[in-house]
Motif scaffolding. Sequence first.
Motif, PDB file in Angstrom:
ATOM      1  N   SER A   2      41.059  32.796  35.008  1.00  0.00           N
ATOM      2  CA  SER A   2      41.995  31.694  35.158  1.00  0.00           C
ATOM      3  C   SER A   2      43.395  32.113  34.724  1.00  0.00           C
ATOM      4  O   SER A   2      43.582  32.923  33.820  1.00  0.00           O
ATOM      5  N   PHE A   3      44.410  31.543  35.412  1.00  0.00           N
ATOM      6  CA  PHE A   3      45.794  31.828  35.062  1.00  0.00           C
ATOM      7  C   PHE A   3      46.159  31.286  33.681  1.00  0.00           C
ATOM      8  O   PHE A   3      47.189  31.647  33.118  1.00  0.00           O
ATOM      9  N   LEU A   4      45.311  30.386  33.132  1.00  0.00           N
ATOM     10  CA  LEU A   4      45.559  29.835  31.805  1.00  0.00           C
ATOM     11  C   LEU A   4      44.876  30.649  30.710  1.00  0.00           C
ATOM     12  O   LEU A   4      44.979  30.321  29.535  1.00  0.00           O
ATOM     13  N   HIS A   5      44.212  31.722  31.096  1.00  0.00           N
ATOM     14  CA  HIS A   5      43.513  32.565  30.126  1.00  0.00           C
ATOM     15  C   HIS A   5      44.537  33.366  29.325  1.00  0.00           C
ATOM     16  O   HIS A   5      45.549  33.838  29.873  1.00  0.00           O
ATOM     17  N   PRO A   6      44.318  33.513  28.002  1.00  0.00           N
ATOM     18  CA  PRO A   6      45.266  34.276  27.171  1.00  0.00           C
ATOM     19  C   PRO A   6      45.532  35.682  27.700  1.00  0.00           C
ATOM     20  O   PRO A   6      46.635  36.212  27.527  1.00  0.00           O
ATOM     21  N   ARG A   7      44.546  36.314  28.327  1.00  0.00           N
ATOM     22  CA  ARG A   7      44.744  37.668  28.840  1.00  0.00           C
ATOM     23  C   ARG A   7      45.769  37.713  29.953  1.00  0.00           C
ATOM     24  O   ARG A   7      46.322  38.776  30.262  1.00  0.00           O
ATOM     25  N   PHE A   8      46.029  36.552  30.571  1.00  0.00           N
ATOM     26  CA  PHE A   8      47.066  36.461  31.595  1.00  0.00           C
ATOM     27  C   PHE A   8      48.362  35.904  31.015  1.00  0.00           C
ATOM     28  O   PHE A   8      49.447  36.413  31.288  1.00  0.00           O
ATOM     29  N   LEU A   9      48.231  34.867  30.180  1.00  0.00           N
ATOM     30  CA  LEU A   9      49.416  34.195  29.654  1.00  0.00           C
ATOM     31  C   LEU A   9      50.192  35.060  28.657  1.00  0.00           C
ATOM     32  O   LEU A   9      51.421  35.064  28.663  1.00  0.00           O
ATOM     33  N   VAL A  10      49.486  35.796  27.792  1.00  0.00           N
ATOM     34  CA  VAL A  10      50.171  36.582  26.756  1.00  0.00           C
ATOM     35  C   VAL A  10      51.065  37.663  27.358  1.00  0.00           C
ATOM     36  O   VAL A  10      52.255  37.754  27.024  1.00  0.00           O
ATOM     37  N   PRO A  11      50.552  38.520  28.258  1.00  0.00           N
ATOM     38  CA  PRO A  11      51.451  39.521  28.843  1.00  0.00           C
ATOM     39  C   PRO A  11      52.557  38.910  29.697  1.00  0.00           C
ATOM     40  O   PRO A  11      53.668  39.441  29.745  1.00  0.00           O
ATOM     41  N   LEU A  12      52.270  37.774  30.358  1.00  0.00           N
ATOM     42  CA  LEU A  12      53.304  37.112  31.150  1.00  0.00           C
ATOM     43  C   LEU A  12      54.427  36.618  30.247  1.00  0.00           C
ATOM     44  O   LEU A  12      55.619  36.831  30.532  1.00  0.00           O
ATOM     45  N   ALA A  13      54.047  35.964  29.134  1.00  0.00           N
ATOM     46  CA  ALA A  13      55.049  35.479  28.190  1.00  0.00           C
ATOM     47  C   ALA A  13      55.817  36.642  27.569  1.00  0.00           C
ATOM     48  O   ALA A  13      57.040  36.563  27.376  1.00  0.00           O
ATOM     49  N   ALA A  14      55.112  37.730  27.268  1.00  0.00           N
ATOM     50  CA  ALA A  14      55.767  38.910  26.696  1.00  0.00           C
ATOM     51  C   ALA A  14      56.781  39.491  27.670  1.00  0.00           C
ATOM     52  O   ALA A  14      57.887  39.894  27.275  1.00  0.00           O
ATOM     53  N   GLY A  15      56.425  39.540  28.941  1.00  0.00           N
ATOM     54  CA  GLY A  15      57.343  40.064  29.945  1.00  0.00           C
ATOM     55  C   GLY A  15      58.594  39.214  30.065  1.00  0.00           C
ATOM     56  O   GLY A  15      59.718  39.738  30.121  1.00  0.00           O
ATOM     57  N   PHE A  16      58.428  37.905  30.096  1.00  0.00           N
ATOM     58  CA  PHE A  16      59.582  37.013  30.177  1.00  0.00           C
ATOM     59  C   PHE A  16      60.432  37.107  28.908  1.00  0.00           C
ATOM     60  O   PHE A  16      61.675  37.038  28.976  1.00  0.00           O
ATOM     61  N   ALA A  17      59.790  37.256  27.752  1.00  0.00           N
ATOM     62  CA  ALA A  17      60.536  37.388  26.495  1.00  0.00           C
ATOM     63  C   ALA A  17      61.404  38.638  26.522  1.00  0.00           C
ATOM     64  O   ALA A  17      62.559  38.623  26.080  1.00  0.00           O
ATOM     65  N   PHE A  18      60.851  39.735  27.045  1.00  0.00           N
ATOM     66  CA  PHE A  18      61.647  40.962  27.120  1.00  0.00           C
ATOM     67  C   PHE A  18      62.852  40.767  28.037  1.00  0.00           C
ATOM     68  O   PHE A  18      63.980  41.165  27.694  1.00  0.00           O
ATOM     69  N   VAL A  19      62.612  40.195  29.211  1.00  0.00           N
ATOM     70  CA  VAL A  19      63.714  39.980  30.154  1.00  0.00           C
ATOM     71  C   VAL A  19      64.792  39.105  29.526  1.00  0.00           C
ATOM     72  O   VAL A  19      65.997  39.376  29.652  1.00  0.00           O
TER      73      VAL A  19
END
Length: 226
Positions: A2-19
């Motif tokens: 699921s797109f709401l799974h931490p394994r998807f959300l954590v790296p996505l949030a990390a990527g946006f934080a870096f940008v």
Amino acid sequence: MSFLHPRFLVPLAAGFAFVGLALLIVSGHSFAFDSRLVLLLRVPGDPATPLGPLWLGEAMRDLSGLGSFVGLGFMTITASLTLWLCGYRRLAVALAASVVLATLVSTGLKIMIGRERPDIVAHTALTFTASFPSGHAFLSAVTLLSIAGFIGLAARREDITRLCVGLAWALIILIGFSRVYLGVHWPTDVLAGWCLGVAWSSVAVALLGRGMAVDAPAARGARLAR
């Protein structure tokens, strides 16, 4: 998954934080807490002297060395050769390729962004490149989390995966802290490096590792049996 799974959300949030951090730095934004945290690790009134006994400074330099090209390169070669000799040859190649590409990206980002190193304290380690993002933080996260992830794929055991990831994060945090303690990075450099490293290693393990795990000895044996 699921797109709401931490394994998807954590790296996505990390990527946006870096940008987000990168865009702020490029626009000339500064963070007050950067200076406060750097000075917090120095003797009050003497920014040339880090807090703590002499052995602590030496320990920080040792930890910083583990996140260098030499330290991480040795870890990558060792892990890749181990995976190769154990029959996980595609995983070995994927690990080496991921780390080499991340190293090139780290260098490119430093050149493009060109943030100056901290100038409010004396540096207690040599530096040769720009400050943002921290190459030690970024590459240690990429290398150690990728190694942990690929070992988990090869072992196919959650307990081994959790152990490797836990040990990886312990070393990643210590390496990042050492860079701030030594006065060669702003805390946001390290934070950005961690964020990009989490996003990078997650993609490497998810897209490269899981697809290449079919090269495992067990998988080859099953194909031969058919």
